[in-house]
Design a protein around this motif. Structure first.
Motif, PDB file in Angstrom:
ATOM      1  N   LEU A 113       0.153 -22.752 -15.518  1.00  0.00           N
ATOM      2  CA  LEU A 113       0.339 -22.919 -16.963  1.00  0.00           C
ATOM      3  C   LEU A 113      -0.970 -23.304 -17.633  1.00  0.00           C
ATOM      4  O   LEU A 113      -1.342 -22.757 -18.679  1.00  0.00           O
ATOM      5  CB  LEU A 113       1.388 -24.001 -17.233  1.00  0.00           C
ATOM      6  N   VAL A 114      -1.667 -24.267 -17.050  1.00  0.00           N
ATOM      7  CA  VAL A 114      -2.934 -24.725 -17.626  1.00  0.00           C
ATOM      8  C   VAL A 114      -3.938 -23.569 -17.698  1.00  0.00           C
ATOM      9  O   VAL A 114      -4.567 -23.331 -18.739  1.00  0.00           O
ATOM     10  CB  VAL A 114      -3.516 -25.888 -16.800  1.00  0.00           C
ATOM     11  N   THR A 115      -4.069 -22.846 -16.614  1.00  0.00           N
ATOM     12  CA  THR A 115      -5.039 -21.745 -16.551  1.00  0.00           C
ATOM     13  C   THR A 115      -4.751 -20.691 -17.615  1.00  0.00           C
ATOM     14  O   THR A 115      -5.668 -20.236 -18.316  1.00  0.00           O
ATOM     15  CB  THR A 115      -5.010 -21.105 -15.147  1.00  0.00           C
ATOM     16  N   GLU A 116      -3.478 -20.301 -17.742  1.00  0.00           N
ATOM     17  CA  GLU A 116      -3.144 -19.239 -18.690  1.00  0.00           C
ATOM     18  C   GLU A 116      -3.236 -19.721 -20.133  1.00  0.00           C
ATOM     19  O   GLU A 116      -3.655 -18.965 -21.018  1.00  0.00           O
ATOM     20  CB  GLU A 116      -1.753 -18.681 -18.403  1.00  0.00           C
ATOM     21  N   MET A 117      -2.874 -20.970 -20.399  1.00  0.00           N
ATOM     22  CA  MET A 117      -3.018 -21.492 -21.759  1.00  0.00           C
ATOM     23  C   MET A 117      -4.481 -21.521 -22.174  1.00  0.00           C
ATOM     24  O   MET A 117      -4.842 -21.105 -23.288  1.00  0.00           O
ATOM     25  CB  MET A 117      -2.416 -22.894 -21.852  1.00  0.00           C
ATOM     26  N   ILE A 118      -5.337 -21.981 -21.272  1.00  0.00           N
ATOM     27  CA  ILE A 118      -6.771 -22.037 -21.576  1.00  0.00           C
ATOM     28  C   ILE A 118      -7.320 -20.637 -21.779  1.00  0.00           C
ATOM     29  O   ILE A 118      -8.098 -20.372 -22.713  1.00  0.00           O
ATOM     30  CB  ILE A 118      -7.515 -22.774 -20.448  1.00  0.00           C
ATOM     31  N   ARG A 119      -6.900 -19.708 -20.940  1.00  0.00           N
ATOM     32  CA  ARG A 119      -7.380 -18.321 -21.066  1.00  0.00           C
ATOM     33  C   ARG A 119      -6.951 -17.710 -22.402  1.00  0.00           C
ATOM     34  O   ARG A 119      -7.756 -17.048 -23.083  1.00  0.00           O
ATOM     35  CB  ARG A 119      -6.834 -17.484 -19.910  1.00  0.00           C
ATOM     36  N   LEU A 120      -5.688 -17.923 -22.796  1.00  0.00           N
ATOM     37  CA  LEU A 120      -5.201 -17.344 -24.045  1.00  0.00           C
ATOM     38  C   LEU A 120      -5.906 -17.947 -25.256  1.00  0.00           C
ATOM     39  O   LEU A 120      -6.242 -17.226 -26.210  1.00  0.00           O
ATOM     40  CB  LEU A 120      -3.685 -17.548 -24.146  1.00  0.00           C
ATOM     41  N   ALA A 157     -12.229 -15.955 -29.307  1.00  0.00           N
ATOM     42  CA  ALA A 157     -13.189 -14.845 -29.259  1.00  0.00           C
ATOM     43  C   ALA A 157     -12.774 -13.678 -30.138  1.00  0.00           C
ATOM     44  O   ALA A 157     -13.612 -13.058 -30.800  1.00  0.00           O
ATOM     45  CB  ALA A 157     -13.358 -14.381 -27.810  1.00  0.00           C
ATOM     46  N   THR A 158     -11.470 -13.355 -30.163  1.00  0.00           N
ATOM     47  CA  THR A 158     -11.036 -12.133 -30.844  1.00  0.00           C
ATOM     48  C   THR A 158     -10.543 -12.353 -32.264  1.00  0.00           C
ATOM     49  O   THR A 158     -10.518 -11.412 -33.061  1.00  0.00           O
ATOM     50  CB  THR A 158      -9.912 -11.458 -30.037  1.00  0.00           C
ATOM     51  N   THR A 159     -10.141 -13.575 -32.599  1.00  0.00           N
ATOM     52  CA  THR A 159      -9.502 -13.803 -33.895  1.00  0.00           C
ATOM     53  C   THR A 159     -10.266 -14.776 -34.782  1.00  0.00           C
ATOM     54  O   THR A 159     -10.216 -14.669 -36.003  1.00  0.00           O
ATOM     55  CB  THR A 159      -8.062 -14.340 -33.680  1.00  0.00           C
ATOM     56  N   LEU A 160     -10.986 -15.713 -34.184  1.00  0.00           N
ATOM     57  CA  LEU A 160     -11.616 -16.772 -34.971  1.00  0.00           C
ATOM     58  C   LEU A 160     -13.140 -16.721 -34.943  1.00  0.00           C
ATOM     59  O   LEU A 160     -13.804 -17.737 -35.180  1.00  0.00           O
ATOM     60  CB  LEU A 160     -11.127 -18.138 -34.480  1.00  0.00           C
ATOM     61  N   LEU A 194      -0.309 -11.455 -19.599  1.00  0.00           N
ATOM     62  CA  LEU A 194      -0.134 -11.523 -21.051  1.00  0.00           C
ATOM     63  C   LEU A 194      -1.488 -11.670 -21.740  1.00  0.00           C
ATOM     64  O   LEU A 194      -2.334 -12.452 -21.311  1.00  0.00           O
ATOM     65  CB  LEU A 194       0.760 -12.712 -21.388  1.00  0.00           C
ATOM     66  N   HIS A 195      -1.686 -10.920 -22.826  1.00  0.00           N
ATOM     67  CA  HIS A 195      -2.918 -11.014 -23.624  1.00  0.00           C
ATOM     68  C   HIS A 195      -2.558 -11.124 -25.100  1.00  0.00           C
ATOM     69  O   HIS A 195      -1.539 -10.575 -25.545  1.00  0.00           O
ATOM     70  CB  HIS A 195      -3.820  -9.805 -23.378  1.00  0.00           C
ATOM     71  N   ILE A 196      -3.400 -11.817 -25.837  1.00  0.00           N
ATOM     72  CA  ILE A 196      -3.127 -12.065 -27.254  1.00  0.00           C
ATOM     73  C   ILE A 196      -2.923 -10.764 -28.027  1.00  0.00           C
ATOM     74  O   ILE A 196      -2.040 -10.666 -28.879  1.00  0.00           O
ATOM     75  CB  ILE A 196      -4.269 -12.903 -27.877  1.00  0.00           C
ATOM     76  N   ASN A 197      -3.723  -9.757 -27.747  1.00  0.00           N
ATOM     77  CA  ASN A 197      -3.603  -8.477 -28.461  1.00  0.00           C
ATOM     78  C   ASN A 197      -2.873  -7.427 -27.638  1.00  0.00           C
ATOM     79  O   ASN A 197      -3.003  -6.225 -27.883  1.00  0.00           O
ATOM     80  CB  ASN A 197      -5.000  -7.963 -28.844  1.00  0.00           C
ATOM     81  N   GLY A 198      -2.094  -7.881 -26.639  1.00  0.00           N
ATOM     82  CA  GLY A 198      -1.372  -6.958 -25.779  1.00  0.00           C
ATOM     83  C   GLY A 198      -0.074  -6.468 -26.394  1.00  0.00           C
ATOM     84  O   GLY A 198       0.320  -6.869 -27.494  1.00  0.00           O
ATOM     85  N   PRO A 199       0.657  -5.610 -25.677  1.00  0.00           N
ATOM     86  CA  PRO A 199       1.866  -4.970 -26.209  1.00  0.00           C
ATOM     87  C   PRO A 199       3.157  -5.752 -25.988  1.00  0.00           C
ATOM     88  O   PRO A 199       4.231  -5.261 -26.362  1.00  0.00           O
ATOM     89  CB  PRO A 199       1.902  -3.658 -25.408  1.00  0.00           C
TER      90      PRO A 199
END
Length: 735
Positions: A316-323, A329-332, A631-636
């Protein structure tokens, strides 16, 4: 008994000194005698528990309730003789060591005729030799450390509690430790829970000293720096060289009262000195990660549950940090994510530092993967100045310092741990409240005063880009929300009001009275509301998921849609409440859980509601972890949630369901029904209910009766309940 033990030690060429513990009628585990050998500073070897001659000590778990509760604690002590004077048994950490010895004759009438059977003489001598010569064995695993240290922390807690009880009836000038406790609980141990003050202070004191010593022990190498050879003041001084807050706290807690709890403290020091830190860390790289949670489970499982302390699983920690890194990087407009020099990060309930070390690891790995191995340490050094952690439990804070320090050394980062922004602080405390403690004692408190002021400055004025973490999971926490719940004098309405509708839906808003919601409001206020000119911000929590669809969180959803630019919600328990055990990320948590990320980007139009994207993970825990990883922020994988202001964050229906009137539109009057807020009043069996009720009524011990009844804010044993419409009112309170 004292004469026998002292004389037996003399025959063996040893000098035994016995210390009798304070007699108490409370259900605490303190044994009757502590035994020391010789005159060296840390020479305690064990304890002796005496029972009356008519008690059967061969099966101690079968004694009366008080003895049984004492035994459950004493059984874990490292070296204990358990005897009624006639039968002798020695235990080491709950296991019998050697033979059971029976003396011939009646202890009360035999006098000098009381004898050992000839067949038992060698065994009794072996028992005494083993007892007097006890040395702690090296501890090389987390399980061993917890099993040996937690019972000694309990012993210290009980000694502190007994001291406070002993001073309770004395004149003020003869209550030095009570005065110290009153002073310390103002700032060092702030609390808003409803526990007995003496019990709460004793617990915080014992945990703080224990983990300060663990932290000091983890920093020592070689016999020349063994803790047993130093006074506790000297231990605190050496600890303060790198851990100034913990070092000074240890000195403050023990300087004036070390003699009061000498036996408990000395045994604790001896056992902690036996930890082989190098072997433990090599054998279990995640030693620090799990230490505090496992300690609490062994030390006091109910306290762990009440405090909402749960270790956040690494996936959970790893994926939250990654997202969040992706969002930055992509939105802000932060192309380097967490490594961007303009990104400041805080974990407001850092626990043992899981999220902070995860962020350090991510930044270090990205530098290494980019071929910039030489800049890895420099990047971590730069990140350290932007990384902030708050934690109010001193035990967890000490473990966080262990973990972060270990990681910095591993990465060869030239950062002193004392220079990092890790603060012993209550995130929800009012940062504008003057500190009475530090005003009264001035420079004496040095590092503690400076640390408290630095934390308050961050709370009042600090500009934060990312709030990330796992806030405490505790419901029914009214009164524990600090200034978020109650506000600060002269500073307008309490921030929590932004999550309220103050209308018809207000009947459900008692659900907002949870620690998790208080932290959500603290984070959103800090990132989205505190500074109008803030460039951008992110709040990312894994928390209970009631806010996704519950009626009580309509105001919170409205606030987030109106305030934020965009949001992402990952439903971790689409099975809703009490999901199957093999599907839970937190086995002990039955509530719905979710990861949520909300952002605000400067310059975006705020005349429309923020789009909220929803997804859910299904299956076993391992299957859910795999779905999270992909899961990716800009994924489907995201679906857009309902677009109305107060609607649940779940996706809109593809049918005409959302166009139908809600049941509450058709039947607007509603009540939540009978809510006793305790489970023992429910049973399909009338006989069972009668038995439970009789047990509550007949219990004579006030503390036990209160626990059986399950006291709540509005229902206590000494308060008359308002009558139901038809039955006559009760004549008196239950107590």
């Amino acid at each position: 008994m004292e004469t026998l033990l002292v004389d037996a030690a003399g025959v063996l060429g040893l000098q035994a000194v016995l210390h009798a513990e304070v007699a108490t009628t409370a259900h605490r585990i303190r044994p009757d005698l502590a035994v020391r050998i010789g005159k060296s500073p840390r020479n305690i070897v064990g304890h002796v528990e005496l029972k009356s001659p008519d008690k059967n000590v061969i099966h101690p778990g079968g004694l009366n309730q008080r003895d049984r509760r004492q035994w459950e604690g004493m059984a874990k002590l490292p070296n204990l003789i358990y005897t009624n004077g006639q039968t002798w048994i020695m235990y080491r950490s709950g296991r019998q060591h050697g033979d059971t010895i029976h003396l011939d004759g009646d202890l009360r009438t035999a006098g000098s005729r009381l004898r050992l059977p000839a067949a038992s003489e060698a065994a009794f001598e072996a028992m005494l030799i083993a007892f007097f010569s006890w040395q702690p064995q090296p501890l090389t695993s987390m399980r061993e450390v917890v099993a040996h240290v937690a019972p000694l922390c309990t012993l210290l807690r009980d000694a502190v509690h007994d001291r406070l009880d002993a001073e309770a009836g004395l004149p003020r000038h003869r209550r030095p430790f009570t005065d110290l406790a009153s002073t310390l609980e103002v700032d060092l141990f702030p609390t808003t829970d409803d526990r007995d003050k003496r019990a709460a202070f004793a617990d915080r004191y014992a945990q703080s000293v224990t983990f300060a010593l663990l932290l000091a022990g983890s920093d020592t190498t070689g016999d020349d720096r063994a803790l047993a050879g130093m006074s506790l003041h000297e231990v605190g001084r050496r600890l303060g060289a790198e851990h100034s807050v913990m070092g000074r706290a240890l000195q403050i807690l023990t300087d004036q009262v070390e003699g009061e709890f000498r036996d408990s403290l000395d045994m604790l020091v001896r056992v902690i000195d036996a930890i082989d830190w190098r072997s433990a860390l090599v054998g279990e790289p995640g030693f620090h990660i799990h230490l505090y949670e496992h300690f609490l489970q062994e030390y006091d499982a109910d306290l762990r549950k009440d405090s909402g302390t749960y270790y956040t699983p690494a996936p959970l920690v790893t994926e939250m940090i990654r997202l969040v890194d992706e969002v930055l990087a992509t939105t802000l407009d932060c192309p380097d994510g967490f490594a961007d020099p303009g990104v400041s990060i805080i974990d407001p309930a850092m626990g043992t530092g899981t999220f902070l070390t995860g962020i350090i690891d991510l930044v270090a790995r990205k530098q290494s993967e980019g071929g910039n191995e030489g800049f890895r340490a420099e990047s971590v050094q730069e990140l350290a100045s932007r990384l902030i952690g708050f934690e109010k439990q001193m035990g967890a804070f000490a473990v966080a310092q262990m973990r972060v320090g270990q990681m910095l050394r591993h990465l060869n980062a030239r950062v002193r741990l004392d220079d990092m922004r890790l603060h012993l602080a209550d995130t929800l405390a009012d940062p504008w409240r003057p500190s009475q403690l530090f005003d009264r004692y001035g420079a004496l408190w040095g590092p503690l005063r400076d640390d408290a002021e630095a934390a308050s400055t961050i709370q009042r004025d600090g500009r934060i880009t990312v709030v990330i973490g796992n806030p405490p999971h505790r419901e029914q926490a009214e009164g524990q929300g600090g200034w978020i719940e109650k506000g600060s004098p002269g500073r307008g309405d309490p921030p929590l009001d932004a999550f309220r509708l103050h209308g018809a839906a207000g009947v459900y808003e008692n659900k907002l009275k949870s620690l998790c919601t208080y932290f959500w409001r603290w984070a959103t206020h800090k990132v989205f509301d505190q500074h109008d000119d803030h460039r951008h911000g992110v709040v990312c929590f894994v928390s209970t998921g009631g806010f996704i669809r519950s009626a009580g969180f309509q105001g919170m959803r409205s606030y987030l849609r109106r305030t934020c630019t965009e949001g992402w919600v990952i439903d971790l328990t689409p099975e809703t409440k009490r999901p199957p055990l093999n599907s839970r990320f937190f086995p002990g948590v039955q509530q719905e859980l979710a990861i949520a990320i909300f952002i605000r980007k400067q310059g975006e139009r705020r005349d429309q509601l923020a789009p909220i994207h929803y997804t859910a993970v299904h299956g076993t825990r391992q299957e859910k972890e795999g779905q999270l990883h992909g899961l990716h922020i800009n994924g489907p994988d995201w679906r857009t949630s309902r677009p109305t202001e107060r609607a649940p964050f779940t996706p809109a229906s593809h049918s005409g369901w959302d166009a139908f009137p809600a049941l509450t539109d058709l039947i607007p009057w509603r009540k939540p029904g009978v809510k006793p807020n305790r489970n023992w009043v429910f049973s399909p069996s009338k006989i069972t209910l009668h038995l439970r009720w009789d047990r509550v009524i007949q219990e004579r011990n006030p503390a036990a009766k209160q626990a059986l009844f399950k006291k709540t804010h509005s229902r206590t044993l000494d308060r008359e309940a308002p009558p139901n419409p038809r039955p006559p009112p009760p004549r008196s309170p239950l107590s």
